[in-house]
Design a protein around this motif. Structure first.
Motif, PDB file in Angstrom:
ATOM      1  N   ILE A  59       0.821  -1.218   0.000  1.00 14.07           N
ATOM      2  CA  ILE A  59       0.000   0.000   0.000  1.00 14.07           C
ATOM      3  C   ILE A  59       0.858   1.273   0.000  1.00 14.07           C
ATOM      4  O   ILE A  59       0.595   2.210  -0.743  1.00 14.07           O
ATOM      5  CB  ILE A  59      -0.891   0.006   1.272  1.00 14.07           C
ATOM      6  N   SER A  60       1.892   1.270   0.814  1.00 13.41           N
ATOM      7  CA  SER A  60       2.701   2.494   0.955  1.00 13.41           C
ATOM      8  C   SER A  60       3.450   2.828  -0.332  1.00 13.41           C
ATOM      9  O   SER A  60       3.939   3.938  -0.498  1.00 13.41           O
ATOM     10  CB  SER A  60       3.701   2.315   2.103  1.00 13.41           C
ATOM     11  N   LEU A  61       3.530   1.866  -1.248  1.00 11.60           N
ATOM     12  CA  LEU A  61       4.289   2.106  -2.490  1.00 11.60           C
ATOM     13  C   LEU A  61       3.389   2.511  -3.656  1.00 11.60           C
ATOM     14  O   LEU A  61       3.890   2.893  -4.714  1.00 11.60           O
ATOM     15  CB  LEU A  61       5.077   0.844  -2.869  1.00 11.60           C
ATOM     16  N   LEU A  62       2.077   2.414  -3.478  1.00 15.92           N
ATOM     17  CA  LEU A  62       1.191   2.726  -4.599  1.00 15.92           C
ATOM     18  C   LEU A  62       1.371   4.202  -4.987  1.00 15.92           C
ATOM     19  O   LEU A  62       1.443   5.068  -4.134  1.00 15.92           O
ATOM     20  CB  LEU A  62      -0.275   2.426  -4.249  1.00 15.92           C
ATOM     21  N   GLY A  63       1.412   4.463  -6.282  1.00 13.08           N
ATOM     22  CA  GLY A  63       1.586   5.836  -6.753  1.00 13.08           C
ATOM     23  C   GLY A  63       3.040   6.287  -6.788  1.00 13.08           C
ATOM     24  O   GLY A  63       3.329   7.426  -7.127  1.00 13.08           O
ATOM     25  N   ARG A  64       3.959   5.365  -6.454  1.00 16.73           N
ATOM     26  CA  ARG A  64       5.379   5.781  -6.399  1.00 16.73           C
ATOM     27  C   ARG A  64       6.225   5.046  -7.424  1.00 16.73           C
ATOM     28  O   ARG A  64       7.441   5.019  -7.333  1.00 16.73           O
ATOM     29  CB  ARG A  64       5.921   5.533  -4.991  1.00 16.73           C
ATOM     30  N   GLY A  65       5.583   4.430  -8.397  1.00 16.39           N
ATOM     31  CA  GLY A  65       6.353   3.767  -9.444  1.00 16.39           C
ATOM     32  C   GLY A  65       6.863   2.403  -9.046  1.00 16.39           C
ATOM     33  O   GLY A  65       7.917   1.963  -9.521  1.00 16.39           O
ATOM     34  N   ALA A  66       6.167   1.727  -8.152  1.00 10.36           N
ATOM     35  CA  ALA A  66       6.582   0.373  -7.767  1.00 10.36           C
ATOM     36  C   ALA A  66       6.441  -0.568  -8.966  1.00 10.36           C
ATOM     37  O   ALA A  66       5.588  -0.354  -9.834  1.00 10.36           O
ATOM     38  CB  ALA A  66       5.721  -0.130  -6.610  1.00 10.36           C
TER      39      ALA A  66
ATOM     40  N   SER B 276      -2.779  -0.513  -9.171  1.00 15.11           N
ATOM     41  CA  SER B 276      -3.903   0.185  -8.526  1.00 15.11           C
ATOM     42  C   SER B 276      -4.383   1.279  -9.470  1.00 15.11           C
ATOM     43  O   SER B 276      -3.909   1.396 -10.602  1.00 15.11           O
ATOM     44  CB  SER B 276      -3.445   0.785  -7.203  1.00 15.11           C
ATOM     45  N   CYS B 277      -5.268   2.153  -8.989  1.00 14.24           N
ATOM     46  CA  CYS B 277      -5.786   3.191  -9.884  1.00 14.24           C
ATOM     47  C   CYS B 277      -4.706   4.190 -10.271  1.00 14.24           C
ATOM     48  O   CYS B 277      -4.868   4.933 -11.225  1.00 14.24           O
ATOM     49  CB  CYS B 277      -6.997   3.877  -9.258  1.00 14.24           C
ATOM     50  N   SER B 278      -3.576   4.210  -9.548  1.00 15.39           N
ATOM     51  CA  SER B 278      -2.480   5.082  -9.985  1.00 15.39           C
ATOM     52  C   SER B 278      -1.471   4.325 -10.851  1.00 15.39           C
ATOM     53  O   SER B 278      -0.464   4.876 -11.258  1.00 15.39           O
ATOM     54  CB  SER B 278      -1.796   5.721  -8.772  1.00 15.39           C
ATOM     55  N   GLY B 279      -1.760   3.049 -11.144  1.00 16.87           N
ATOM     56  CA  GLY B 279      -0.917   2.272 -12.058  1.00 16.87           C
ATOM     57  C   GLY B 279      -1.738   1.885 -13.285  1.00 16.87           C
ATOM     58  O   GLY B 279      -2.433   2.707 -13.870  1.00 16.87           O
ATOM     59  N   ILE B 280      -1.727   0.590 -13.646  1.00 17.79           N
ATOM     60  CA  ILE B 280      -2.501   0.179 -14.822  1.00 17.79           C
ATOM     61  C   ILE B 280      -3.947  -0.186 -14.464  1.00 17.79           C
ATOM     62  O   ILE B 280      -4.703  -0.653 -15.287  1.00 17.79           O
ATOM     63  CB  ILE B 280      -1.836  -0.998 -15.560  1.00 17.79           C
ATOM     64  N   ASP B 281      -4.342   0.023 -13.248  1.00 20.24           N
ATOM     65  CA  ASP B 281      -5.725  -0.102 -12.776  1.00 20.24           C
ATOM     66  C   ASP B 281      -6.381  -1.452 -13.098  1.00 20.24           C
ATOM     67  O   ASP B 281      -7.351  -1.550 -13.845  1.00 20.24           O
ATOM     68  CB  ASP B 281      -6.593   1.030 -13.308  1.00 20.24           C
ATOM     69  N   VAL B 282      -5.821  -2.475 -12.509  1.00 12.66           N
ATOM     70  CA  VAL B 282      -6.370  -3.824 -12.671  1.00 12.66           C
ATOM     71  C   VAL B 282      -7.782  -3.925 -12.074  1.00 12.66           C
ATOM     72  O   VAL B 282      -8.655  -4.587 -12.631  1.00 12.66           O
ATOM     73  CB  VAL B 282      -5.401  -4.846 -12.023  1.00 12.66           C
TER      74      VAL B 282
END
Ligand SMILES: Cc1ncc(C[n+]2csc(CCOP(=O)(O)OP(=O)(O)O)c2C)c(N)n1
Ligand SMILES: [Mg+2]
Length: 587
Positions: free
Chosen positions: A126-133, A138-144
């Motif tokens: 969770i703490s890495l979401l939105g940081r280019g992990a 998640s919705c800040s990535g490819i939104d599976v």
């Protein structure tokens, strides 16, 4: 047990009993065990690793375990096959990013074909979401979660350990309700590892699952009245009858009315039943259409979507005011607004209540096993003696596979040949009871090439006591055939029958029948037997009908492990697919 420092502390965390609190992954596995699921089909990866760990621990004590597929779509197809065979929830899992997107086709297939399934995918912490992990989804990535929303009944990110219990329970319950289908849970890896508050014992949750049946007496009375005044009734049996087929057939027999089946329901019945009139819909039979001719005043459709393939392209012989639609899934009624009556409820309940009320004595169902079945034309003459007629292949499989063999036909011409020509082995023996479990599975809504390969593995995993025959095309096998190695690792009795025409045959014949450009269908001639042998699987090439005849299929009885038959079929034989063309042309 410590919560990871990056997570906010759960308001309920002080209620955790450290001696009983387990991580979320273990909670999921415990819940699956409580509802009778014994396999999770998937491919590992960092973000889903805690689930694999929990399954490994569970396996050591005889609980649910992982079956590792070669491709995530194959895992989802296996979960579907497992659900079809066992009647339980199919469960598949994948890591985040590409694992999840690979899984999507199999999950979409389950949605369109009404298969209860839980798909579990991972996420970075969770703490890495939105940081280019890596592989963030998640919705800040490819939104599976968003992608799966379109292909499931529920898709949600489990973003805190306190959500685990309620979200898992809600997802499992939703998957198993009519309209049954897949659900998706996306777990950040740290949530999977976190201790999870437990308010409900998984076994208490499992007891909720058996309580959904019900129907209104007024519906049964209305159906009884309609049948009692009908001069000529025809029943149309759909795949939704799967758990209720003895009761549905008891009512059919009490009415002494003919019945037809949708393509995906052919495997529910004996095609030698004296009241059977064939398949209505894609690759179906003239006898089925004739049964719905004008003198029929009442058509009772039981447990089916009305789609292109199940309704002979929305044919007015089915969709008319003569129709009474009985279903446990209210959304199926949206497609039959013209019906005289809609009756909603648990099908086993409705028909077990109805059959004794019909007042007529059940007919003597001991049928004449030697009578010809109604629907088939004569076999065509061989066009090329150096090949095998696909029709003859279906006849040979029916005659020579052991009773109890289950068939899965893949997207492509295999589906058309099976729906039209295949019958259940041993089906000519007079047997008044319907098959204990379906002997044939086909797709009618969303039909991905290679589905049958994974589905056959999943079916055999659920019940390895008799062979599963996967009828597939060379194109489909080249797309997904690697899953044969799973059947080998798991020692599963799957017979992969490749209808080898060195072509995307359905495309080729579709173009021909439509008078369109002949393009894009050629495939290389591949030695599938050599390919299988290189994977450690026994294989045979069959070039002529004489070689097919000489093959000892009896050895498949009690066999452990797969075998592959590369059948060089007559690619000129025209499959019964005219319904598809009619719909494409009218579009
Ligand atoms: C994933 C996927 N891609 C494309 C299609 C379209 N399609 C349907 S049947 C078919 C040809 C299948 O060829 P093969 O597996 O060799 O079976 P055949 O029809 O030759 O028996 C194609 C391309 C599909 N159903 N699924
Ligand atoms: Mg082919």
């Amino acid at each position: 047990v410590q919560l990871t420092p990056t997570l906010p502390v759960s308001p309920r965390s002080d209620a955790l009993n450290p001696t009983t609190a387990k991580d979320a992954a273990t909670y999921v596995v415990d819940l699956l065990a409580a509802i009778g699921v014994d396999y999770v089909f998937g491919v590992p990866g960092g973000a889903i690793e805690p689930l694999m760990d929990a399954l490994a621990v569970s396996q050591r004590s005889g609980g649910p375990r992982a079956v590792i597929a070669r491709h995530e779509a194959g895992a989802a197809f296996m979960a579907e096959g497992y659900a079809r065979q066992s009647g339980r929830l199919g469960v598949c899992c994948a890591t985040s990013g590409p694992g999840a997107t690979n899984l999507l086709t199999g999950v979409a297939c389950a949605k369109e074909n009404g298969i209860p399934m839980l798909a579990i995918t991972g996420q970075p912490a969770i703490s890495l979401l939105g940081r280019g992990a890596l592989q963030e989804s998640s919705c800040s990535g490819i939104d599976v979660v968003g992608m799966f929303q379109a292909c499931t009944h529920m898709s949600t990110l489990v973003s805190h350990p306190a959500q685990v219990e309620s979200k898992v329970a809600a997802a499992v319950l939703r998957a198993l309700q009519p309209d049954r289908g897949p659900v998706h849970l996306s777990f950040p890896v740290d949530v999977l590892r976190s201790p999870t508050p437990r308010a409900v014992d998984p076994h208490a949750f499992a007891s909720l699952l058996g309580t959904q049946s019900g129907f209104k007496a007024s519906g049964v009375h209305a159906l009884q009245r309609a049948l009692s005044v009908s001069e000529q009734t025809v029943f149309v049996i759909g795949r939704g009858c799967a758990g209720a087929i003895p009761h549905v057939l008891a009512a059919v027999e009490a009415c002494d009315a003919p019945f037809v089946v949708t393509p995906d329901a052919k495997g529910l019945v004996h095609t030698s039943h004296p009241l059977y009139r064939g398949v209505l819909g894609f690759a179906g039979h003239p006898s089925a259409r004739a049964a719905l001719a004008e003198e029929t005043d009442t058509v009772v459709l039981v447990g089916s979507k009305v789609s292109e393939w199940t309704s002979a392209a929305w044919n007015p012989i089915l969709l008319s005011p003569r129709l009474i639609h009985v279903d446990d899934c209210a959304t199926n009624f949206l497609q039959t607004p013209m019906a005289r009556r809609h009756i909603l409820g648990d099908l086993a309940g409705i028909f077990s209540d109805l059959a004794p009320r019909l007042g007529r004595r059940p007919r003597d169902t001991g049928w004449d096993a030697t009578a010809p079945e109604p629907e088939l034309a004569a076999l065509p003459e061989p066009a090329d003696p150096e090949t095998v007629r696909p029709q003859q292949l279906m006849v040979a499989l029916r005659e020579r596979m052991v009773p109890g063999t289950r068939f899965v036909a893949d997207a492509g011409n295999s589906t058309a040949w099976a729906i039209h020509w295949l019958r259940e082995p041993g089906g000519t023996t007079a047997d008044a009871e319907p098959p204990a479990s379906p002997w044939l599975h086909v797709l009618t809504e969303f039909a991905p090439m290679g589905w049958a390969i994974g589905a056959a593995v999943g079916m055999a995993r659920a019940d390895p006591s008799s062979p599963v025959v996967c009828l597939t095309g060379d194109g489909s096998y080249l797309m997904n055939g690697q899953e044969i190695t799973v059947a080998a690792q798991e020692s599963l009795p799957v017979v992969f029958v490749v209808l080898d025409d060195a072509a995307l045959g359905m495309v080729k014949h579709g173009q021909r029948l439509a008078g369109a450009e002949q393009t894009a269908f050629e495939l290389p001639q591949v030695d599938f037997a050599a390919l299988a042998t290189s994977l450690g699987v026994e294989a045979h090439t069959v070039r002529t009908e004489a070689q097919l005849e000489a093959l000892d299929l009896g050895v498949l009885r009690g066999r452990r492990g797969p075998v592959l038959l590369d059948i060089r079929i007559d690619g000129e034989a025209v499959p019964p697919m005219s319904l598809r063309l009619q719909t494409l042309n009218e579009a």
